[in-house]
Design an enzyme around this catalytic site. Structure first.
Site, mmCIF file in Angstrom:
data_model
loop_
_atom_site.group_PDB
_atom_site.id
_atom_site.type_symbol
_atom_site.label_atom_id
_atom_site.label_comp_id
_atom_site.label_asym_id
_atom_site.label_seq_id
_atom_site.Cartn_x
_atom_site.Cartn_y
_atom_site.Cartn_z
ATOM 1 N N ASP A 1 -4.269 -4.636 6.167
ATOM 2 C CA ASP A 1 -4.657 -5.477 5.042
ATOM 3 C C ASP A 1 -3.513 -6.437 4.699
ATOM 4 O OD1 ASP A 1 -6.046 -6.539 2.892
ATOM 5 O OD2 ASP A 1 -5.465 -4.926 1.526
ATOM 6 N N MET B 1 -0.183 1.279 5.101
ATOM 7 C CA MET B 1 -0.964 1.683 6.265
ATOM 8 C C MET B 1 -2.071 0.670 6.533
ATOM 9 S SD MET B 1 -2.838 5.381 6.751
ATOM 10 C CE MET B 1 -1.286 6.172 6.318
ATOM 11 N N SER C 1 0.857 -1.187 0.000
ATOM 12 C CA SER C 1 0.000 0.000 0.000
ATOM 13 C C SER C 1 0.893 1.237 0.000
ATOM 14 C CB SER C 1 -0.957 -0.021 1.195
ATOM 15 O OG SER C 1 -1.894 1.035 1.104
ATOM 16 N N THR C 2 0.784 2.087 1.007
ATOM 17 C CA THR C 2 1.542 3.343 1.030
ATOM 18 C C THR C 2 3.044 3.068 0.926
ATOM 19 O OG1 THR C 2 -0.162 4.209 2.514
ATOM 20 C CG2 THR C 2 1.872 5.502 2.271
ATOM 21 N N HIS D 1 -2.559 -1.133 -3.405
ATOM 22 C CA HIS D 1 -3.688 -0.217 -3.250
ATOM 23 C C HIS D 1 -3.461 0.989 -4.156
ATOM 24 C CE1 HIS D 1 -4.307 -1.839 1.110
ATOM 25 N NE2 HIS D 1 -4.747 -2.686 0.206
#
Length: 217
Positions: free
Chosen positions: A149, A146, A28-29, A54
């Protein structure tokens, strides 16, 4: 003419994958940059690799194009009912579908319109949970991001006999997702980003149950 991605035989080139484990990756991030670094180390004939990053709709096409400029393997957007092939890296499309895997009877992609998971669609957990059903179980890595998940899915892959890796705190932009995996005991290894590609490729070449390795904090 390039081979049809839905046809596992096709002309000369990548064919149906018949050995070792597949690789699944979630991020993600900070993951875009991490995946550029990691996937650029994969060889042209890498095991089939499935990635959930993401990302908002409209950005995946540019991400795939950028990866193809730095990767020896072919990077493609995943398509529903696509049969996996060696030498290909499949990126989950952004928007309203999760990327899952099914063995029916060979491993193929399923894009599902299930509700968001952890606020994301696509999310990492649906990929990891479906991959945990494969035999042999896959090799998995959960990268910077973050939230949490992918942590539960990584744990299920470990329990299924796969080998699991979480990125370490020092090389993560955000230590939420890999940190949650660490807290669950989901990771066999906690590694810096620079060591993850080599570990994934080495472990994917092994058939049968995972081989325990020293955990690095």
């Amino acid at each position: 003419m390039p081979p049809d991605p839905r046809n596992p035989s096709g002309p000369a080139g990548n064919g149906r994958y018949s050995g070792g484990r597949v690789i699944v990756i979630g991020a993600s991030t900070g993951g875009v940059e991490a995946l550029y670094t990691l996937l650029s180390e994969f060889p042209e004939d890498c095991p089939p690799t499935f990635v959930v990053q993401h990302m908002r709709p409209g950005f995946v096409e540019g991400f795939v194009a950028g990866l193809n400029r730095v990767c020896a393997a072919e990077v493609v957007q995943a398509q529903d009912r696509q049969v996996m092939r060696s030498g290909q890296i499949y990126i989950a499309p952004a928007g309203n579908m999760h990327l899952c895997l099914a063995a029916t009877p060979v491993v193929s992609i399923r894009l599902t319109e299930a509700p968001p998971v952890h606020g994301h669609r696509p999310a990492v957990d649906p990929l990891f949970l479906s991959a945990a059903q494969l035999r042999p179980a896959p090799v998995a890595a959960l990268l910077t991001g973050m939230g949490r998940d992918g942590a539960e899915g990584l744990l299920q892959i470990r329990r299924a006999g796969g080998h699991t890796i979480a990125q370490d705190r020092a090389s993560s932009v955000v230590y939420g997702m890999p940190g949650a995996a660490r807290d669950l005991g989901a990771a066999h290894q906690i590694l810096p980003l620079s060591a993850i590609a080599a570990a994934l490729l080495r472990l994917a070449a092994q058939a049968g149950p995972h081989i325990s390795e020293r955990r690095i904090s």
